[in-house]
Design an enzyme around this catalytic site. Structure first.
Site, PDB file in Angstrom:
ATOM      1  CB  SER A  61       9.985   0.504 -10.720  1.00 31.54           C
ATOM      2  OG  SER A  61       9.536   1.075  -9.527  1.00 31.54           O
ATOM      3  CE1 TYR A 189      12.688   5.696  -6.774  1.00 31.16           C
ATOM      4  CE2 TYR A 189      10.874   7.073  -6.010  1.00 31.16           C
ATOM      5  CZ  TYR A 189      11.341   5.850  -6.429  1.00 31.16           C
ATOM      6  OH  TYR A 189      10.494   4.783  -6.523  1.00 31.16           O
TER       7      TYR A 189
HETATM    8  N1  GLN Z   1       7.573   6.257  -9.185  1.00 26.69           N
HETATM    9  C1  GLN Z   1       6.954   5.089  -8.628  1.00 26.69           C
HETATM   10  C2  GLN Z   1       6.927   5.182  -7.120  1.00 26.69           C
HETATM   11  O1  GLN Z   1       7.914   5.536  -6.567  1.00 26.69           O
HETATM   12  C3  GLN Z   1       7.707   3.877  -9.058  1.00 26.69           C
HETATM   13  C4  GLN Z   1       7.071   2.619  -8.553  1.00 26.69           C
HETATM   14  C5  GLN Z   1       7.061   1.506  -9.540  1.00 26.69           C
HETATM   15  O2  GLN Z   1       7.204   1.653 -10.761  1.00 26.69           O
HETATM   16  N2  GLN Z   1       6.800   0.364  -8.999  1.00 26.69           N
HETATM   17  O3  GLN Z   1       5.963   4.906  -6.472  1.00 26.69           O
END
Ligand code: GLN
Length: 305
Positions: A61, A189
């Protein structure tokens, strides 16, 4: 400062035992629960590395910061905030709960998954490959490292199991907030989240934001001033999901966390900081990372408040 960081890391090691590595993306379960490392990179390009700073991890994230930077540069503030809000959320990062009741079904902010997926859809590019490449190039420029790339095992694992994100994205498509192909946007994403880095890369990204959008090593402006200001504001209010308020009270530095175990922090006009510790608390924040940031902020008087 080096000896302070070293002793803070040693004092924080026990706290990692209180956390667990993320398992909802199966490949992340392979993370080293005991690792704790940090890098401070200041606006004069002096850097300090301590602990397990060589640990490789996926940015997860923390990439939402770079996605937001690209979305704002490519569309302008008004367009971005017509599709995503700028209010903190008291729900987990992957929650769908508020989408139905929010004004126009807008995600609350760009740093929860729903908001980041919308921002990914807004980044320039005709398809997911082009959008990812725009974000990837921005990340390489901000980290001053052309070699950073996707960890394909994590990417495949996330793509295979990312059904909550898929549900969020299809809901947003149904609400006309996402206009393009959902799977294509999700693919970009997932790739952004799966970019593999070390703390030095992330501390350098933070140092550009700390230096008002100008890369300290080249004096080149990478982020427009207004975009940089907005990003710091959203990091302060939304950077640690539903514990952003507590982090502001105890640390008081604009920051962003990720489930790979990283916390990226920006001390305006002074330095970028990155800590990695894959053991997470129940909110998805690095337990050791939060502890290191609390101690660093107190000992070096880093709070912006
Ligand atoms: N790739 C993770 C997701 O989409 C990112 C979430 C995170 O780091 N909080 O669930």
């Amino acid at each position: 400062m080096k000896s302070i960081l070293k002793s803070i890391i040693e004092d924080s090691r026990d706290s990692t035992k209180l956390g667990q590595v993320a398992t909802y993306i199966p490949e992340l379960a392979k993370g080293d629960r005991d690792a704790l490392g940090a890098c401070i990179f200041d606006v004069n390009c002096d850097s300090i590395l301590e602990g397990e700073y060589k640990t490789k991890f996926t940015i997860q994230s923390v990439s939402k910061v770079v996605i937001l930077i690209c979305a704002l540069i490519d569309n302008g503030k008004d367009e971005v905030f017509s599709k995503v809000g700028s209010e903190p959320s008291s729900d987990p990062f992957n929650s769908l709960l508020k989408l139905e009741i929010n004004e126009n079904h807008k995600p609350l902010n760009p740093f929860i998954n729903a908001g980041a997926i919308v921002c990914t859809s807004l980044v320039s590019g005709d398809n997911g490959i082009e959008k990812f490449s725009r974000i990837h190039n921005m990340m390489k420029k901000l980290a001053n490292n052309d070699d950073i790339d996707v960890n394909y095992s994590v990417y495949n694992s996330e793509k295979l199991t990312g059904n909550t994100n898929r549900a969020i994205a299809y809901y947003l498509k149904g609400a006309n907030i996402i206009e393009k192909d959902v799977e294509d946007i999700l693919d970009a994403y997932f790739k952004c989240c799966s970019i593999e880095v070390v703390v030095e890369d992330v501390a350098k990204i933070a140092s550009v934001i700390a230096n008002n959008g100008v890369a300290p090593w080249s004096n080149e402006r990478v982020i427009p001033e207004e975009v940089n200001r907005i990003v710091k504001a959203i990091m302060t209010t939304c950077g640690l999901y539903d514990t952003s308020g507590t982090f502001s009270v105890n640390v008081g530095i604009p920051a962003k966390s990720g489930v790979g175990g990283c916390i990226m922090a920006v001390v305006p006009n002074r330095m970028g900081i990155a800590v990695v510790g894959p053991a997470l608390d129940k909110h998805g924040n690095s337990v050791g990372g939060v502890k290191v940031m609390e101690d660093l902020s107190r000992k070096l008087s880093l709070s912006i408040f």
